[in-house]
Scaffold this motif. Structure first.
Motif, PDB file in Angstrom:
ATOM      1  N   ARG A 163       0.832  -1.207   0.000  1.00  0.00           N
ATOM      2  CA  ARG A 163       0.000   0.000   0.000  1.00  0.00           C
ATOM      3  C   ARG A 163       0.866   1.257   0.000  1.00  0.00           C
ATOM      4  O   ARG A 163       0.607   2.203  -0.757  1.00  0.00           O
ATOM      5  N   ALA A 164       1.883   1.268   0.852  1.00  0.00           N
ATOM      6  CA  ALA A 164       2.697   2.473   0.981  1.00  0.00           C
ATOM      7  C   ALA A 164       3.458   2.787  -0.298  1.00  0.00           C
ATOM      8  O   ALA A 164       3.480   3.938  -0.751  1.00  0.00           O
ATOM      9  N   THR A 165       4.083   1.778  -0.899  1.00  0.00           N
ATOM     10  CA  THR A 165       4.897   2.031  -2.079  1.00  0.00           C
ATOM     11  C   THR A 165       4.051   2.393  -3.289  1.00  0.00           C
ATOM     12  O   THR A 165       4.382   3.313  -4.040  1.00  0.00           O
ATOM     13  N   VAL A 166       2.938   1.670  -3.488  1.00  0.00           N
ATOM     14  CA  VAL A 166       2.100   1.975  -4.647  1.00  0.00           C
ATOM     15  C   VAL A 166       1.447   3.340  -4.494  1.00  0.00           C
ATOM     16  O   VAL A 166       1.550   4.204  -5.366  1.00  0.00           O
ATOM     17  N   LYS A 167       0.768   3.553  -3.358  1.00  0.00           N
ATOM     18  CA  LYS A 167       0.087   4.835  -3.161  1.00  0.00           C
ATOM     19  C   LYS A 167       1.087   5.985  -3.097  1.00  0.00           C
ATOM     20  O   LYS A 167       0.898   7.019  -3.743  1.00  0.00           O
ATOM     21  N   GLY A 168       2.147   5.800  -2.311  1.00  0.00           N
ATOM     22  CA  GLY A 168       3.112   6.882  -2.133  1.00  0.00           C
ATOM     23  C   GLY A 168       3.853   7.220  -3.408  1.00  0.00           C
ATOM     24  O   GLY A 168       3.891   8.385  -3.836  1.00  0.00           O
ATOM     25  N   ASN A 169       4.442   6.226  -4.056  1.00  0.00           N
ATOM     26  CA  ASN A 169       5.222   6.489  -5.267  1.00  0.00           C
ATOM     27  C   ASN A 169       4.354   7.007  -6.406  1.00  0.00           C
ATOM     28  O   ASN A 169       4.756   7.914  -7.138  1.00  0.00           O
ATOM     29  N   LEU A 170       3.174   6.426  -6.576  1.00  0.00           N
ATOM     30  CA  LEU A 170       2.309   6.895  -7.651  1.00  0.00           C
ATOM     31  C   LEU A 170       1.817   8.309  -7.386  1.00  0.00           C
ATOM     32  O   LEU A 170       1.733   9.130  -8.310  1.00  0.00           O
ATOM     33  N   LEU A 171       1.496   8.612  -6.136  1.00  0.00           N
ATOM     34  CA  LEU A 171       1.052   9.970  -5.807  1.00  0.00           C
ATOM     35  C   LEU A 171       2.168  10.978  -6.061  1.00  0.00           C
ATOM     36  O   LEU A 171       1.938  12.051  -6.647  1.00  0.00           O
ATOM     37  N   ILE A 172       3.379  10.636  -5.650  1.00  0.00           N
ATOM     38  CA  ILE A 172       4.519  11.524  -5.890  1.00  0.00           C
ATOM     39  C   ILE A 172       4.776  11.675  -7.380  1.00  0.00           C
ATOM     40  O   ILE A 172       5.062  12.771  -7.878  1.00  0.00           O
ATOM     41  N   LEU A 208       7.526  14.718   0.451  1.00  0.00           N
ATOM     42  CA  LEU A 208       6.439  13.742   0.378  1.00  0.00           C
ATOM     43  C   LEU A 208       6.925  12.296   0.422  1.00  0.00           C
ATOM     44  O   LEU A 208       6.251  11.436   0.997  1.00  0.00           O
ATOM     45  N   ARG A 209       8.087  12.003  -0.207  1.00  0.00           N
ATOM     46  CA  ARG A 209       8.523  10.603  -0.268  1.00  0.00           C
ATOM     47  C   ARG A 209       8.781  10.006   1.113  1.00  0.00           C
ATOM     48  O   ARG A 209       8.316   8.892   1.399  1.00  0.00           O
ATOM     49  N   PRO A 210       9.524  10.692   2.006  1.00  0.00           N
ATOM     50  CA  PRO A 210       9.693  10.105   3.346  1.00  0.00           C
ATOM     51  C   PRO A 210       8.378   9.954   4.093  1.00  0.00           C
ATOM     52  O   PRO A 210       8.205   9.025   4.884  1.00  0.00           O
ATOM     53  N   ILE A 211       7.413  10.863   3.826  1.00  0.00           N
ATOM     54  CA  ILE A 211       6.131  10.792   4.528  1.00  0.00           C
ATOM     55  C   ILE A 211       5.304   9.612   4.044  1.00  0.00           C
ATOM     56  O   ILE A 211       4.816   8.803   4.824  1.00  0.00           O
ATOM     57  N   PHE A 212       5.158   9.498   2.712  1.00  0.00           N
ATOM     58  CA  PHE A 212       4.255   8.496   2.154  1.00  0.00           C
ATOM     59  C   PHE A 212       4.899   7.118   2.021  1.00  0.00           C
ATOM     60  O   PHE A 212       4.220   6.106   2.100  1.00  0.00           O
ATOM     61  N   VAL A 213       6.216   7.082   1.776  1.00  0.00           N
ATOM     62  CA  VAL A 213       6.879   5.800   1.523  1.00  0.00           C
ATOM     63  C   VAL A 213       7.695   5.364   2.728  1.00  0.00           C
ATOM     64  O   VAL A 213       7.451   4.317   3.327  1.00  0.00           O
ATOM     65  N   GLY A 214       8.685   6.179   3.108  1.00  0.00           N
ATOM     66  CA  GLY A 214       9.592   5.776   4.178  1.00  0.00           C
ATOM     67  C   GLY A 214       8.896   5.567   5.504  1.00  0.00           C
ATOM     68  O   GLY A 214       9.153   4.598   6.214  1.00  0.00           O
ATOM     69  N   ARG A 215       7.975   6.478   5.872  1.00  0.00           N
ATOM     70  CA  ARG A 215       7.314   6.361   7.164  1.00  0.00           C
ATOM     71  C   ARG A 215       6.411   5.147   7.224  1.00  0.00           C
ATOM     72  O   ARG A 215       6.411   4.391   8.191  1.00  0.00           O
TER      73      ARG A 215
END
Length: 371
Positions: A206-215, A291-298
């Motif tokens: 969820r984190a990688t797909v949502k985060g990376n695609l959103l970014i 955004l990347r540390p927030i949506f993906v890393g965290r």
């Protein structure tokens, strides 16, 4: 003795049949993987619909899938179609002599001689670098042109994969929980460990797909917007390209807007070059760094450098699917070693984690994943 032989023979055949099944499914890896990703990402939507509609699994799964198709599948298809069409147009202009990438690079080199000196410090011949960049640019546009021409020939195969993905996503949305319970019963890892690993798998996906695609969407939209405002040719194409390369952490969209800014400066459009540089550094750059540390890393609970290395390694190994597969493999690697250290690496005299402790940790991980 005979009973052990039977058991070993059965287990050997079980492994052999499982490997044969995996090889049988290998051609459909992409649709299967993205069907699983859709089921995981839209699971919260499914749960909300279930609370409102009640116990009607087929209707709930169908409505969830329709929401996914409207807000994800259709826009992505439109974007990819536009990208291929723009790439075909640029390839035709290169073949017709309207676009000359080599001349553009030479013009930048003439305006900024320090670039050639910079490459010389690392023992690199600028002419060779120039030829490689031109070849890569022409090859990329040629690839898009082939995709455009081959799309008509492979239309059936493309829509077969798309239909398979949607079909599998429906059943995973409807019966996903039952399949997870079945796997937990089948795998001999211990229920607490298995639930912890499945929760980590869902959380990272969820984190990688949502985060990376959103970014990617944000950076691509911002890049395409500034290119359009500065009247740079092919703004839509470059926006989509920036969205794609933004999947690479730390570098991302700068691979596109930095050369564009250098070319604008080399051609005397200093104001446009300054605007693009400032916008790219501040707006596009901060969108990635914040955004990347927030949506993906965290959400994945992975350090930034692990996210970077695993994403790059995943893209090299798995292609475009690697931006999800890489961090997923890294997260599972760390989860397995975390379990091993807790259960087998305790220092004498310290408290030992019990099964109930692991179950509590698993429940906390599941709650954080659902949030």
């Amino acid at each position: 003795m005979y009973g052990k032989l039977e058991t070993r023979t059965f287990l050997a055949m079980l492994v052999g049949v499982s490997l044969a099944f995996i090889l049988l499914m290998k051609p459909f890896f992409g649709p299967i993987f993205w069907a699983v990703a859709i089921a995981l990402i839209f699971h919260p939507v499914r749960e909300r619909l279930a609370k409102r509609i009640g116990d009607r699994p087929n209707v709930i799964a169908l409505l969830t899938l329709l929401i996914c198709v409207v807000i994800v599948v259709i826009p992505v298809l439109a974007l990819v179609t536009s990208l291929v069409a723009e790439g075909l147009s640029i390839y035709e202009k290169i073949q017709g002599g309207e676009l000359r990438p080599g001349e553009y690079i030479d013009r930048v080199n003439q305006s900024f001689p320090a670039i050639e000196a910079f490459f010389a410090q690392f023992g690199m011949d600028f002419a060779e670098v120039r030829d490689r960049v031109v070849s890569a640019f022409v090859g990329g546009s040629q690839f898009l042109a082939k995709q455009a021409l081959g799309f008509g020939q492979n239309t059936f195969q493309f829509f077969l994969g798309l239909a398979l993905m949607v079909y599998l996503a429906f059943f995973l949305l409807r019966d996903g929980s039952k399949l997870v319970d079945l796997l937990i019963q089948a795998l001999p890892l211990g229920d607490a460990r298995e639930r912890l690993l499945f929760a980590k798998f869902a959380e990272v996906t969820r984190a990688t797909v949502k985060g990376n695609l959103l970014i990617a969407i944000i950076q691509g939209a911002l890049g395409g917007l500034i290119f359009w405002l500065l009247e740079i040719q092919g703004a839509l194409l470059w926006g989509v390209v920036m969205a794609i390369v933004s999947l690479i952490p730390a570098v991302g969209a700068a691979l596109v807007w930095v050369p564009a800014a250098l070319y604008l400066a080399a051609t005397g459009e200093i104001v446009s070059a300054i605007i693009l540089t400032a916008f790219g550094s501040v707006v596009i750059g901060l969108a990635d760094n914040i955004l990347r540390p927030i949506f993906v890393g965290r959400d994945t609970k992975l350090p930034d450098y692990i996210v970077l290395l695993s994403t790059l390694g995943g893209i090299v190994m798995f292609g475009i699917n690697g931006f999800v597969m890489g961090p997923l493999v890294a997260a599972l690697f760390m989860a397995f070693w975390g379990i091993f250290i807790r259960e087998f690496g305790e220092v004498p005299g310290t408290a030992v984690h019990t099964t109930s402790d692991r179950a509590t940790e698993m429940q906390q991980t599941e709650k954080s994943g659902q949030e």
